[in-house]
Design an enzyme around this catalytic site. Structure first.
Site, PDB file in Angstrom:
ATOM      1  N   ASP A  49     -13.481  -5.455  -1.916  1.00  0.00           N
ATOM      2  CA  ASP A  49     -13.376  -5.346  -0.461  1.00  0.00           C
ATOM      3  C   ASP A  49     -14.700  -5.825   0.122  1.00  0.00           C
ATOM      4  O   ASP A  49     -15.723  -5.141   0.014  1.00  0.00           O
ATOM      5  CB  ASP A  49     -13.091  -3.904  -0.039  1.00  0.00           C
ATOM      6  CG  ASP A  49     -11.707  -3.443  -0.473  1.00  0.00           C
ATOM      7  OD1 ASP A  49     -10.826  -4.308  -0.647  1.00  0.00           O
ATOM      8  OD2 ASP A  49     -11.500  -2.226  -0.642  1.00  0.00           O
ATOM      9  N   ASP A  56       0.870  -1.178   0.000  1.00  0.00           N
ATOM     10  CA  ASP A  56       0.000   0.000   0.000  1.00  0.00           C
ATOM     11  C   ASP A  56       0.904   1.224   0.000  1.00  0.00           C
ATOM     12  O   ASP A  56       1.717   1.395   0.923  1.00  0.00           O
ATOM     13  CB  ASP A  56      -0.886   0.025   1.251  1.00  0.00           C
ATOM     14  CG  ASP A  56      -1.930  -1.078   1.240  1.00  0.00           C
ATOM     15  OD1 ASP A  56      -2.207  -1.623   0.153  1.00  0.00           O
ATOM     16  OD2 ASP A  56      -2.464  -1.405   2.310  1.00  0.00           O
TER      17      ASP A  56
END
EC number: 4.3.2.10
Length: 254
Positions: free
Chosen positions: A130, A11
């Site tokens: 997600d 990330d």
């Protein structure tokens, strides 16, 4: 049989690799180019960069990072985060990405999946999902904006739809399991595998080598993705692959 893949995820926020737990509490991990080179040498099968920058400057830094990273990698590089058009995809591919991962933009505009897969090829288009279980509604639902925004879209409906629209792969993150290192969400993954035939990358919950063995023996996913255990040097990709091989799981060796 297709060999199973192990994929580290980075990330990236404003030029640095960060990591949180259940999408919260970000901490600095290091330099993305250096980490990418490390994972390349560590037998990673692919690498995923998720750009979670909030600023234009952060996104521009990401393009420079992709270009520098791609010149040093011998494995596929997937980029996700902030991609909202085929022009964005084209820019990323020109800077060295091999695949792109679409999430919020695809949910907002499903025709982008069809347009992108037709223009660049299905193999280029990965849909990131997600997923969060909601007791009140008794199902998994898609979340957007880095897991902050709930939607009314059921995960199983969505994965069916994106496969139909031409997506070549799914990257499924269980928000309930993310970062807690207790193992992957087999129930969610098995449900998804019953409704799609495209490859599924499992994310969220990988805490040790046995979790990857359980993942590949108890589900039909094609890859396992993790961040925390590799970033924190709790184990290495090579060690996980050796353990998998010893347990009879067919993994890729470069």
């Amino acid at each position: 049989m297709i060999k199973k893949r192990i994929i580290p995820c980075l990330d990236v926020k404003d030029g640095r690799v960060v990591k949180g737990v259940q999408f919260k509490g970000l901490r600095d991990i290091g330099d993305p180019v250096a980490l990418a080179a490390y994972y390349n040498a560590e037998l990673a099968d692919e690498l995923v960069f998720l750009d979670i920058s909030r600023t234009e400057n952060g996104h521009q830094m990401m393009l420079d990072i992709i270009e520098e990273t791609a010149s040093k990698l011998f494995i596929p590089l997937t980029i996700g985060g902030g991609i909202s058009s085929t022009d964005d995809i084209s820019t990323l591919l020109k800077h060295g990405a091999d695949k792109v991962s679409l999430n919020s933009s695809a949910l907002r505009n499903p025709s982008l999946v069809k347009e992108a897969s037709e223009k660049f090829g299905s193999q280029c288009i990965c849909i990131a999902v997600d997923a969060k279980w909601e007791d009140e509604r008794n199902d998994w639902f898609c979340y957007t904006h880095g897991g902050k925004q709930p939607t009314d879209i059921r995960v199983l409906d969505w994965v069916r739809q994106v496969e139909y629209l031409g997506a070549g792969e799914l990257l499924v993150t269980s928000m309930d399991y993310d970062g807690v290192k207790q193992g992957f969400d087999h129930q969610l993954l098995n449900q998804i595998n019953t409704v799609v035939s495209i490859p599924v990358i499992a994310s969220g919950g990988g805490g040790n080598a046995q979790h990857f063995v359980d993942l590949f023996q108890q589900t039909n996913v094609s890859a396992g993705l993790a961040a925390s255990i590799f970033h924190d040097k709790e184990t290495t990709i090579g060690a996980v692959k050796t353990y998998l091989k010893d347990k009879g799981v067919d993994v890729r060796w470069h």
